[in-house]
Design an enzyme around this catalytic site. Structure first.
Site, PDB file in Angstrom:
ATOM      1  N   HIS A  30      -3.868  27.745  12.180  1.00 15.86           N
ATOM      2  CA  HIS A  30      -2.982  26.892  12.982  1.00 15.86           C
ATOM      3  C   HIS A  30      -1.593  27.488  13.188  1.00 15.86           C
ATOM      4  O   HIS A  30      -0.891  27.084  14.105  1.00 15.86           O
ATOM      5  CB  HIS A  30      -2.808  25.527  12.316  1.00 15.86           C
ATOM      6  CG  HIS A  30      -4.056  24.699  12.288  1.00 15.86           C
ATOM      7  ND1 HIS A  30      -4.769  24.413  13.422  1.00 15.86           N
ATOM      8  CD2 HIS A  30      -4.718  24.112  11.258  1.00 15.86           C
ATOM      9  CE1 HIS A  30      -5.823  23.667  13.084  1.00 15.86           C
ATOM     10  NE2 HIS A  30      -5.811  23.484  11.785  1.00 15.86           N
TER      11      HIS A  30
ATOM     12  N   TYR B 207     -11.213  20.812   2.071  1.00 14.73           N
ATOM     13  CA  TYR B 207     -10.333  19.997   1.248  1.00 14.73           C
ATOM     14  C   TYR B 207     -11.069  19.222   0.170  1.00 14.73           C
ATOM     15  O   TYR B 207     -10.500  18.356  -0.463  1.00 14.73           O
ATOM     16  CB  TYR B 207      -9.485  19.096   2.158  1.00 14.73           C
ATOM     17  CG  TYR B 207      -8.799  19.945   3.199  1.00 14.73           C
ATOM     18  CD1 TYR B 207      -7.691  20.711   2.843  1.00 14.73           C
ATOM     19  CD2 TYR B 207      -9.307  20.078   4.484  1.00 14.73           C
ATOM     20  CE1 TYR B 207      -7.089  21.555   3.766  1.00 14.73           C
ATOM     21  CE2 TYR B 207      -8.710  20.917   5.409  1.00 14.73           C
ATOM     22  CZ  TYR B 207      -7.612  21.651   5.048  1.00 14.73           C
ATOM     23  OH  TYR B 207      -7.029  22.508   5.951  1.00 14.73           O
TER      24      TYR B 207
ATOM     25  N   HIS C  52     -11.247  21.813  12.491  1.00 13.23           N
ATOM     26  CA  HIS C  52     -10.065  21.712  13.352  1.00 13.23           C
ATOM     27  C   HIS C  52     -10.081  22.829  14.395  1.00 13.23           C
ATOM     28  O   HIS C  52     -10.614  23.908  14.153  1.00 13.23           O
ATOM     29  CB  HIS C  52      -8.792  21.798  12.512  1.00 13.23           C
ATOM     30  CG  HIS C  52      -8.661  20.698  11.511  1.00 13.23           C
ATOM     31  ND1 HIS C  52      -8.996  20.862  10.183  1.00 13.23           N
ATOM     32  CD2 HIS C  52      -8.270  19.419  11.641  1.00 13.23           C
ATOM     33  CE1 HIS C  52      -8.802  19.724   9.540  1.00 13.23           C
ATOM     34  NE2 HIS C  52      -8.357  18.827  10.407  1.00 13.23           N
TER      35      HIS C  52
ATOM     36  N   GLY D 244      -0.103  22.556  10.373  1.00 14.59           N
ATOM     37  CA  GLY D 244      -1.362  22.250   9.686  1.00 14.59           C
ATOM     38  C   GLY D 244      -1.650  23.072   8.448  1.00 14.59           C
ATOM     39  O   GLY D 244      -2.724  23.663   8.337  1.00 14.59           O
TER      40      GLY D 244
ATOM     41  N   ASP E  47     -14.093  22.748   6.002  1.00 20.86           N
ATOM     42  CA  ASP E  47     -13.872  21.314   6.201  1.00 20.86           C
ATOM     43  C   ASP E  47     -14.833  20.728   7.220  1.00 20.86           C
ATOM     44  O   ASP E  47     -14.803  19.539   7.496  1.00 20.86           O
ATOM     45  CB  ASP E  47     -12.419  21.001   6.573  1.00 20.86           C
ATOM     46  CG  ASP E  47     -11.871  21.945   7.616  1.00 20.86           C
ATOM     47  OD1 ASP E  47     -12.652  22.747   8.145  1.00 20.86           O
ATOM     48  OD2 ASP E  47     -10.666  21.890   7.902  1.00 20.86           O
TER      49      ASP E  47
ATOM     50  N   ASP F 196       3.626  18.395   6.707  1.00 20.20           N
ATOM     51  CA  ASP F 196       2.337  19.034   6.480  1.00 20.20           C
ATOM     52  C   ASP F 196       2.486  20.369   5.767  1.00 20.20           C
ATOM     53  O   ASP F 196       1.608  20.782   5.023  1.00 20.20           O
ATOM     54  CB  ASP F 196       1.653  19.290   7.833  1.00 20.20           C
ATOM     55  CG  ASP F 196       0.564  18.277   8.110  1.00 20.20           C
ATOM     56  OD1 ASP F 196       0.373  17.403   7.253  1.00 20.20           O
ATOM     57  OD2 ASP F 196      -0.076  18.376   9.155  1.00 20.20           O
TER      58      ASP F 196
ATOM     59  N   ASP G 140     -14.235  26.007  11.707  1.00 19.49           N
ATOM     60  CA  ASP G 140     -13.439  25.005  11.003  1.00 19.49           C
ATOM     61  C   ASP G 140     -13.560  23.695  11.797  1.00 19.49           C
ATOM     62  O   ASP G 140     -13.775  23.718  13.002  1.00 19.49           O
ATOM     63  CB  ASP G 140     -11.990  25.479  10.991  1.00 19.49           C
ATOM     64  CG  ASP G 140     -11.097  24.741  10.025  1.00 19.49           C
ATOM     65  OD1 ASP G 140     -10.794  25.312   8.979  1.00 19.49           O
ATOM     66  OD2 ASP G 140     -10.702  23.607  10.324  1.00 19.49           O
TER      67      ASP G 140
END
Lengths: 655, 430
Positions: B137, B300, B174, B145, B261, B95, B172
């Site tokens: 992250h 993204y 995530h 990440g 995202d 990643d 986010d």
């Protein structure tokens, strides 16, 4: 299953109503939870016997099947802490819950571990052991793999043992799946009658006893520990499809039929409730009752699964779903019924009708489980949306995770952020997770937390030296006066332009250039500091046409390699960049990257905008089709005549 | 249409030109696109734009372990194969690939957030924006990440020098696990993260039951959501929880991570938010009138990231942006509609009312525990006396006036501001 099954209290399920619709209908659509409570083994003797058999079969299986597949499995398997795993217990527990998929989906591994008397920390290795040792065995038994032609040379005794095992397992576990499925397979195209049906039907099995829910949650474990009697929790739905196998049509169906119980009726409540309680209280209670309890409760979560059952022979058409349902209702109503018993005993089918119906039910269940995870999240099941569909994770959260501790839920980290883009990797990633168990605990400690000083009320020094250098407004820039006056910002595109052909390529190009110039004048030296000179297709001007051509060719090559070559991505891309620097020696890698984003992708976009406006994707590096156009406005600059090159590009780019 | 807030915006042209590698979803080029779009709308005229200093390794080591920072500095794509053990230890590879100028990239975005925090500390601005930052992250000793250095943690640590309590909000898609983990034991930072949770969605943490430990118990808030949440339910939930949090916790400053995202149609995300819904959260946070540090984060689908952050820059400047994107170099990325608003996705919303209600109740319940056991003084910091720091060996005093050299060196803006009226013209109310 339950040869001598009897329902002690003779629960009266007369409240089951099968509306007329159902009778003329076909397709089974069971949506809601179906709790099936099965009787367990009669005594310890049975368990021991079963264990011996299981060990024999397993060792045989590992020897024969695994060796033929050239995989080596050390025996006995050990857990992470060196402790030997009780495969039999594990197998039994998973069977009780249903299947491997069901356990995984509902996050029940922790539960399984507890059942097997294993620490929670070892859940991952337990799961791994199941996958390595038992999953195939399970499949093999289910599919009747041992009946395979390949296995003919096997001693009859082993097959017999297997049969015995499977039957015993079935009996103890509830799951006559094995037998049912075999039978179903035996007949060429399958036997389930209910799938000739045109429509679908939605059955809601209503479970009456609300308390029971909690028992399942809290008391469930205990009960399972006490006796091998098992609980099966399944929610499923099934869609029948006349047209194709294994495909779900959204327009299929749906008549909703409710087999619901009257909640107001105390009698019913009691009658269903009692057996459960008896069950718990009486240890010597050897009744193997089949009790179907379902719950009609809006809060109740439902895992809907749709399954498409194979198309069956026409001759089976006479068997209607309604018939099967009648039978099922009858069986539930009166499990003492001889017909029912017979059907369970005889595989040969003395009592054909009942036997047949019985198998139908079982094969339906079998099919449901077999495909449980196949169509998870299948959006094609339009029919499902009309029902109380719930997302699987919803189910997981509300039902199961409440029982799990924070640790376990946190113990399934997702190692790769980008795996969402590479769905094919998910499976392997998951396995990797299993092998590399994480525990939130290890994220606590001096290696993870920041050092935060206690607040003293006194402002400590923040280093004011580095505050960034001011770029705008330019400290002595020429446009300061603007800010004093009325300033309008945030204007959109100017609606009207005086171009000859507004909206044409020339027009757009003109305005881009116009704006660029405006920005350039306004920003002055900042224009370069912010690298605006390196933005936009403009930068292609510094590239020789020959260089652009080379770049295009290596991109095509790399893309081709990525799709067809077995080499790793890293290798291919390393090659790509070496090649790029070889072929285009004048440009630094930085320039190449900048060219890629500012010119190459932009041209691809402009191609996509024109040719495939529905499938625009500028973020996918690999699937570039028709991306390599002539320079935008190239003709204008170089005075070349217009030529339509897109189609050519498209064909020569097609891999 | 006039902003009363002083806005500092951080941008470095170099950050947008790095390349994570082919088919890597993280594309820093989105920063170029964002900046371009911001300028196309003339938003720069209403704010100050700064080039961040490149954070020094010693600054990065305020949070990260020294060996990790040192390794990041040392490694490059050509030498990575020589250090397989370290690569695995620091979770580089997969990643988080090693790419050219990786460390410089980290220095820039981390420097941006740190500078932003310092400007806020020194009350040189009310709102600071660093779209390059927000890499939430990254862990103390490892990358995760797409994040190598956790600029948010560094920024918050900086803010903690001046503020008793910092509120961190993360929208986010995530979970903001890096930030949460860094401040899991402290009550001086409250982390609130709204994210997708379940089905092995990255990073796998962020259950509502993760609430912090020790002194930090109840000071980490997680709002796990399911696929397809829409504007209405998201903003309602956001407003309810955040207003309660601010009321209860009384932070001195807010850090807002605006990962894009969570927008509909993101390549990795699975929410159904429109840009307006996303920006509404920013607007809401701005309304508290507290010092605000806004960073980027995930995102993204490049065009939508640029759109979203441009709209949000507009929101912070109290400027409504018209839908038609002005012509600019990157207009083709926004074609064929060339509009700011994006169509909403068609993901089914799996967040039932009762589910969201349960989550909300649980969060509010946890918040009540704070009210009864305040372990941090609920008083704001005494006024901050800012003493300009003269650094003799940094620059010759005469050169400070020379604007051309300012770029070459990191400038002491304090001086500049004190001595000149320059910054007044920018946010005048006249």
């Amino acid at each position: 299953m339950a040869c001598d099954s009897k329902l002690r209290n003779g629960s009266d399920l007369n409240e089951f109503k099968i509306p007329e619709v159902c009778k003329s209908n076909s397709g089974l659509f069971v949506n809601h939870e179906l709790y099936v409570n099965y009787g367990g083994l009669d005594g310890c003797a049975d368990v021991d016997e079963l264990r011996v058999l299981f060990d024999q079969v397993l060792s045989f299986f590992l020897k024969e099947v695994c060796v033929s597949k050239k995989v080596f499995r050390p025996f006995p398997p050990k857990l992470g802490d060196g402790q030997e795993a009780d495969l039999f217990k594990l197998f039994l527990t998973v069977r009780r819950i249903g299947s491997y998929e069901l356990v995984s989906e509902n996050n029940l591994w922790e539960f399984v571990a507890r059942e097997c008397g294993i620490e929670i920390g070892l859940v991952a290795s337990l799961k791994l052991i199941y996958i390595k040792y038992l999953k195939e065995l399970d499949q093999w038994l289910l599919n009747g793999g041992f009946r395979d032609g390949k296995m003919e040379n096997i001693e009859i005794s082993v097959v017999e043992k297997l049969d015995l095992l499977s039957r015993q397992l079935g009996r103890s576990l509830v799951d006559v799946e094995i037998i049912g499925f075999e039978d179903c397979k035996g007949k060429t195209e399958g036997t389930s009658g209910f799938n000739q049906v045109q429509g679908g039907m939605n059955l809601d099995f209503s479970r009456i006893n609300c308390d029971d829910e909690e028992k399942f949650g809290a008391g469930g474990h205990k009960r399972c520990e006490l006796s091998p009697k098992s609980i099966k929790k399944v929610g499923f739905s099934m869609v029948n499809d006349e047209v194709k196998r294994k495909e779900i049509l959204p327009d299929n169906v749906v008549m909703k039929v409710r087999l619901s119980m009257n909640h107001g009726d105390d009698n019913v409540l009691k009658s269903v409730d009692l057996p459960v309680i008896d069950y718990l209280d009486d240890d010597d209670d050897d009744n193997d009752d089949v009790m179907i309890t379902a719950k009609d409760d809006d809060l109740d979560n439902v895992v809907s699964r749709s399954v498409n059952i194979q198309k069956r022979k026409r001759e089976e058409e006479s068997l209607q779903l309604s018939e099967m349902l009648d039978w099922l209702a009858n069986a539930a109503r009166d499990p003492h019924n001889n017909a029912f018993e017979t059907s369970q005993r005889s595989n040969k089918g003395k009592n054909f009708t009942n036997d047949h119906l019985h198998k139908q039910v079982l094969s339906a269940r079998c099919a449901l489980f077999a495909e449980l995870n196949v169509d998870l999240g299948n959006e094609a099941c339009g029919s499902q949306k009309k029902t109380q569909r719930m997302h699987p994770s919803m189910y997981e959260n509300d039902r199961v995770q409440l029982r799990c501790s924070r640790r376990t839920t946190a113990a399934i980290p997702c190692p790769l952020k980008r795996q969402q883009t590479e769905s094919s990797n998910i499976r392997t990633d998951r396995i990797r997770e299993i092998t590399e168990p994480h525990d939130q605990k290890c994220n606590l400690g001096p290696h993870h937390q920041a050092e935060v000083p206690q607040w003293t009320g006194v402002v400590s020094d923040s280093d004011p030296k580095w505050l960034g250098s001011q770029m705008w407004p330019q400290p002595n820039g020429p446009y300061r006066e603007n800010e004093e006056g009325e300033m309008v910002i945030g204007q959109g595109r100017q609606g009207i332009c005086e171009c000859v052909f507004p909206g044409s390529a020339e027009c757009v190009r003109f305005h881009i250039a116009e704006n660029r110039l405006k920005v350039k004048i306004e920003l002055g030296p900042l224009f370069y500091k912010w690298k605006f000179n390196q933005m936009g297709e403009e930068i292609s001007l510094s590239w020789e046409p020959e260089e652009e051509k080379r770049f295009k060719s290596i991109v095509i090559k790399a893309r081709y390699d990525l799709e067809h070559s077995t080499k790793s991505r890293r290798e291919i891309m390393n090659k790509f960049w070496t090649k790029a620097s070889d072929l285009i020696p004048d440009k630094l890698k930085k320039n190449v990257v900048s060219y890629y984003f500012n010119v190459f992708v932009l041209r691809r976009r402009s191609y996509q905008n024109r040719v495939t406006p529905k499938e625009i994707d500028s973020d996918n590096d690999e699937e570039e089709v028709g991306s390599v156009g002539d320079r935008f406005g190239y003709e204008k600059i170089h005075g070349l005549s217009l030529k339509c090159s897109e189609n050519l590009q498209r064909t020569d780019l097609e891999p | 249409m006039r902003s009363k807030d002083r806005i500092s915006y951080f941008y470095d042209g170099d950050a947008g030109n790095v390349y994570f590698g082919p088919n890597h979803p993280m594309k820093p080029h989105r920063l170029c696109m964002t900046h371009h779009l911001v300028l196309s709308y003339d938003l720069h005229k209403k704010m100050e734009i700064y080039r961040p200093h490149k954070a020094y390794p010693v600054e990065l080591a305020q949070f990260h372990s020294a060996d990790y920072v040192e390794f990041l500095q040392r490694i490059n794509p050509d030498t990575q194969h020589l250090f397989p053990e370290e690569m695995a230890k620091f979770k580089l590879g997969e990643d988080c690939p090693v790419f050219d100028d990786m460390f410089e990239f980290c220095q820039i975005y981390a420097g941006g957030t740190i500078d932003a925090a310092r400007r806020l500390n020194n009350q040189l601005c009310d709102i600071a924006i660093n779209w390059a930052g927000g890499l939430h992250h990254a862990k103390k000793c490892e990358a995760s990440g797409f994040c190598y250095i956790n600029d948010l943690v560094l920024g918050i640590l900086e803010l903690l020098k001046y503020h008793a309590r910092v509120l961190y909000i993360d929208i986010d898609v995530h979970h903001g696990d890096g930030v949460e983990e860094a401040f899991y034991f402290t009550d001086r930072v409250m982390t609130v993260s709204f994210h997708k949770y379940g089905n092995l969605f990255f990073p796998g943490s962020g259950d509502v039951k993760e609430i912090g430990e020790r002194e930090g118990k109840f000071y980490a808030i997680n709002i796990p959501l399911k696929d397809g949440i829409d504007d209405t339910s998201f903003t309602r939930l956001f407003k309810t929880i955040i207003s309660k949090v601010v009321e209860t916790y009384q932070p001195g400053v807010i850090v807002l991570q605006c990962g894009a995202d969570s927008l509909a149609g993101d390549r990795l995300g699975c929410f159904n938010l429109s840009i307006d819904g996303h920006a509404e959260c920013v607007r809401f946070v701005k309304k508290f009138g507290l010092p605000l540090l806004v960073t980027g984060g995930g995102g993204y689908t490049k065009e939508n990231v640029a759109r979203c952050w441009t709209v949000e820059t507009g929101v912070l400047l109290d400027t409504e942006l018209p839908n038609e994107i002005p012509d600019n170099e990157y207009i083709k990325y926004f074609a064929p509609e060339c509009s700011l608003r994006i169509p909403t996705g068609h993901i089914e919303n799996f967040n039932s009312k009762s589910y969201l209600g349960t989550i909300k109740m649980q969060v509010l319940e946890n918040l009540r525990c704070i009210q009864h056991a305040p372990s941090v003084q609920m008083q704001e910091v005494p006024p901050d006396f800012y003493i300009p720091d003269f650094d003799e060996d940094e620059k010759n005093p005469d050169e400070r006036i020379d604007q051309h050299t300012q770029d070459k060196h990191i400038q002491r803006d304090d001086e500049y501001y004190e001595g000149d009226n320059d910054n007044d013209h920018n946010m005048d109310d006249a």
